[in-house]
Design a protein around this motif. Structure first.
Motif, PDB file in Angstrom:
ATOM      1  N   ASP A 124       0.197  -1.447   5.558  1.00  0.00           N
ATOM      2  CA  ASP A 124       0.237  -1.060   4.150  1.00  0.00           C
ATOM      3  C   ASP A 124       1.270   0.027   3.886  1.00  0.00           C
ATOM      4  O   ASP A 124       1.446   0.454   2.737  1.00  0.00           O
ATOM      5  N   GLN A 125       1.964   0.474   4.925  1.00  0.00           N
ATOM      6  CA  GLN A 125       3.074   1.409   4.756  1.00  0.00           C
ATOM      7  C   GLN A 125       4.413   0.684   4.650  1.00  0.00           C
ATOM      8  O   GLN A 125       5.453   1.314   4.477  1.00  0.00           O
ATOM      9  N   ILE A 126       4.376  -0.657   4.770  1.00  0.00           N
ATOM     10  CA  ILE A 126       5.593  -1.461   4.723  1.00  0.00           C
ATOM     11  C   ILE A 126       5.905  -1.879   3.293  1.00  0.00           C
ATOM     12  O   ILE A 126       5.029  -2.324   2.548  1.00  0.00           O
ATOM     13  N   GLU A 127       7.157  -1.747   2.913  1.00  0.00           N
ATOM     14  CA  GLU A 127       7.650  -2.211   1.621  1.00  0.00           C
ATOM     15  C   GLU A 127       8.709  -3.275   1.906  1.00  0.00           C
ATOM     16  O   GLU A 127       9.765  -2.972   2.464  1.00  0.00           O
ATOM     17  N   THR A 169      11.353   7.832   5.069  1.00  0.00           N
ATOM     18  CA  THR A 169      11.512   6.377   5.106  1.00  0.00           C
ATOM     19  C   THR A 169      12.217   5.930   6.378  1.00  0.00           C
ATOM     20  O   THR A 169      13.233   6.516   6.779  1.00  0.00           O
ATOM     21  N   VAL A 172      10.783   0.340   5.076  1.00  0.00           N
ATOM     22  CA  VAL A 172      11.426  -0.660   4.238  1.00  0.00           C
ATOM     23  C   VAL A 172      12.069  -1.694   5.160  1.00  0.00           C
ATOM     24  O   VAL A 172      12.855  -1.349   6.045  1.00  0.00           O
ATOM     25  N   ARG A 228       2.861  10.957   5.099  1.00  0.00           N
ATOM     26  CA  ARG A 228       2.855   9.492   5.159  1.00  0.00           C
ATOM     27  C   ARG A 228       4.282   8.945   5.229  1.00  0.00           C
ATOM     28  O   ARG A 228       5.113   9.212   4.355  1.00  0.00           O
ATOM     29  N   LEU A 229       4.547   8.184   6.276  1.00  0.00           N
ATOM     30  CA  LEU A 229       5.851   7.540   6.426  1.00  0.00           C
ATOM     31  C   LEU A 229       5.880   6.235   5.646  1.00  0.00           C
ATOM     32  O   LEU A 229       4.853   5.585   5.442  1.00  0.00           O
ATOM     33  N   ARG A 230       7.058   5.838   5.216  1.00  0.00           N
ATOM     34  CA  ARG A 230       7.285   4.561   4.566  1.00  0.00           C
ATOM     35  C   ARG A 230       8.215   3.729   5.440  1.00  0.00           C
ATOM     36  O   ARG A 230       9.063   4.272   6.138  1.00  0.00           O
ATOM     37  N   ASP A 262      13.722   7.818   0.869  1.00  0.00           N
ATOM     38  CA  ASP A 262      13.514   9.265   0.897  1.00  0.00           C
ATOM     39  C   ASP A 262      13.470   9.726   2.355  1.00  0.00           C
ATOM     40  O   ASP A 262      13.581   8.904   3.272  1.00  0.00           O
TER      41      ASP A 262
END
Length: 453
Positions: free
Chosen positions: A196-199, A221, A175, A171-173, A218
């Protein structure tokens, strides 16, 4: 033998007449012109019509129904205004009718992409060995960069996304700023990365991402930064964030749709300090330096990831040792965008591109000073070409905006900024002059006074 008028003569004259009329015509189509659009409707003709008559009608009805973004008094969006040389190069490219997919299909298109891409890397002072691709706009440039980022980060984890797809991928994140341009979110979706993978990260009073408030990064990201907030024109802290990302193996992409061109200016380049440390960048040519629409480029440090995503191979393509353009873009068949980039860069040179940026930014400062004198409040630090401003309250701001738009002499639009309903000016056309700014400020000053009634 007398010259016989051709459809090309007709189109050339219509184009010349259109550009000559820009300063005298309304920026937005009037009601009478809009009503004439209905006359274009009808059934598909059974028999074709004369081509010259078709172009004449297109000019007669179409030209009054365009938005005069090519002129000097449109400030509603950062869309630029095509330089004459860009239009002329586009004509020639269309006449050549080149498919820029492979070198074999168009040696001239392939060669000019190599040259123009190298010039752009030099002009923007990005890694000279970065891969690049000529695409439609910043949205597709961002998508192309994200697709490469996705491939690169997952490959580092031992996962081949091209072979196995995303279903079982790590799972990619992502930011990004709370004030990221929405096209970046769209581009993520094209790349199979969900919302929902966006912060989201907090921003300061100018819309700049706050590095100390970012979540832990990480190796899975992707960080998305902005060179030019769409409202304030502000730039993120590239150096700090890129160093944070490099320390853990995260990827940094910069949405530089218009702001990346600040690197060409001696006065504005400091805003982009550290931007070269990122992994990928996207930029529009149809904003600055005023190419025609459908002109953008992305750059990517990881050329292997680009080939992994976009590489296409087939016997019929008959590839050779030359750079194959289709290995760098989402499309196999596409128009030869590098021709216009080459023509504009060859005509302007590095100093000419910088001059357009500098003039636009100087006009923005002129606007800001004049608006303050008129009584408006400027809500942002005017660091580039964007001005966000308000009247005394929302009702007055709305009345002032209506007055400005109804004048027909200029056009700008609304925005929401830091809790305010506001107006926004974007100066990005090389056609804008000091006389345009002065004339527009008179209308905007009258608008402020009228809004008080």
């Amino acid at each position: 033998m007398p010259h016989q008028k051709t459809v090309f003569d007709t189109a050339s004259k219509a184009s010349h007449d259109y550009r000559q009329s820009l300063s005298a015509r309304p920026v937005m189509p009037d009601a009478a012109s809009l009503a004439r659009l209905k006359t274009l409707h009808g059934p598909l003709p059974i028999e074709g019509e004369d081509e010259i008559a078709v172009i004449d009608r297109l000019h007669d009805i179409g030209s009054p129904n365009t938005v005069a973004t090519t002129g000097g008094r449109f400030f509603g969006f950062v869309v630029g205004g095509a330089l004459p040389v860009s239009v002329a190069a586009s004509w020639l490219a269309s006449t050549w009718d080149q498919n820029a997919g492979s070198w074999l299909l168009s040696p001239i298109a392939g060669e000019l992409e190599v040259i123009a891409g190298g010039w752009l890397l030099e002009l923007l002072d990005l890694p000279r060995d970065a891969a690049f691709g000529f695409v439609t706009g910043a949205t597709m440039a961002t998508y192309s960069s994200l697709a490469a980022a996705r491939s690169s980060l997952l490959n580092r984890q031992g996962y081949d996304v091209k072979k196995s797809g995303l279903t079982n991928a790590p799972r990619l994140r992502v930011v990004m700023s709370e004030e990221i341009h929405p096209t970046n979110i769209a581009a993520l979706g094209y790349a199979g990365i969900g919302t929902d993978q966006i912060e989201y990260c907090p921003v300061d009073d100018q819309g700049r991402i706050i590095p100390s408030a970012m979540p832990r990064l990480d190796p899975l990201t992707i960080v998305m930064l902005q060179a030019g907030n769409i409202n304030s024109g502000a730039f993120d802290d590239f150096e700090t964030v890129c160093e944070m990302a490099r320390a853990v193996g995260a990827w940094v992409h910069v949405d530089g749709a218009f702001g990346l061109w600040a690197r060409t200016s001696q006065d504005k380049a400091h805003l982009t300090s550290g931007i070269d440390l990122a992994d990928s960048w996207s930029v529009d040519g149809h904003k600055w330096p005023n190419l025609t629409q459908d002109s953008a480029v992305y750059f990517c440090r990881d050329s292997e990831a680009v080939h992994d995503v976009f590489g296409v191979d087939a016997t019929y393509l008959m590839k050779d040792a030359n750079r194959q353009p289709n290995n760098f873009t989402p499309e196999l068949s596409r128009r030869a965008r590098g021709i216009e980039f080459w023509a504009v860069l060859k005509t302007l040179g590095a100093n000419g591109v910088a001059s357009i940026v500098d003039r636009s930014c100087a006009h923005a400062q002129h606007f800001a000073e004049g608006l303050r004198q008129a009584g408006y409040k400027i809500l942002n630090d005017v660091v580039l070409n964007q001005i966000v401003f308000v009247a005394d309250d929302e009702a007055q701001t709305r009345r002032a905006l209506k007055y400005i738009q109804d004048s027909g002499q200029l056009w700008l639009g609304p925005t929401h900024w830091k809790g305010h309903y506001a107006m926004r000016i974007s100066v990005s056309s090389a056609a804008t002059t000091e006389d345009d700014v002065t004339a527009c400020l008179k209308i905007m000053t009258n608008a402020y006074h009228e809004s008080q009634k």
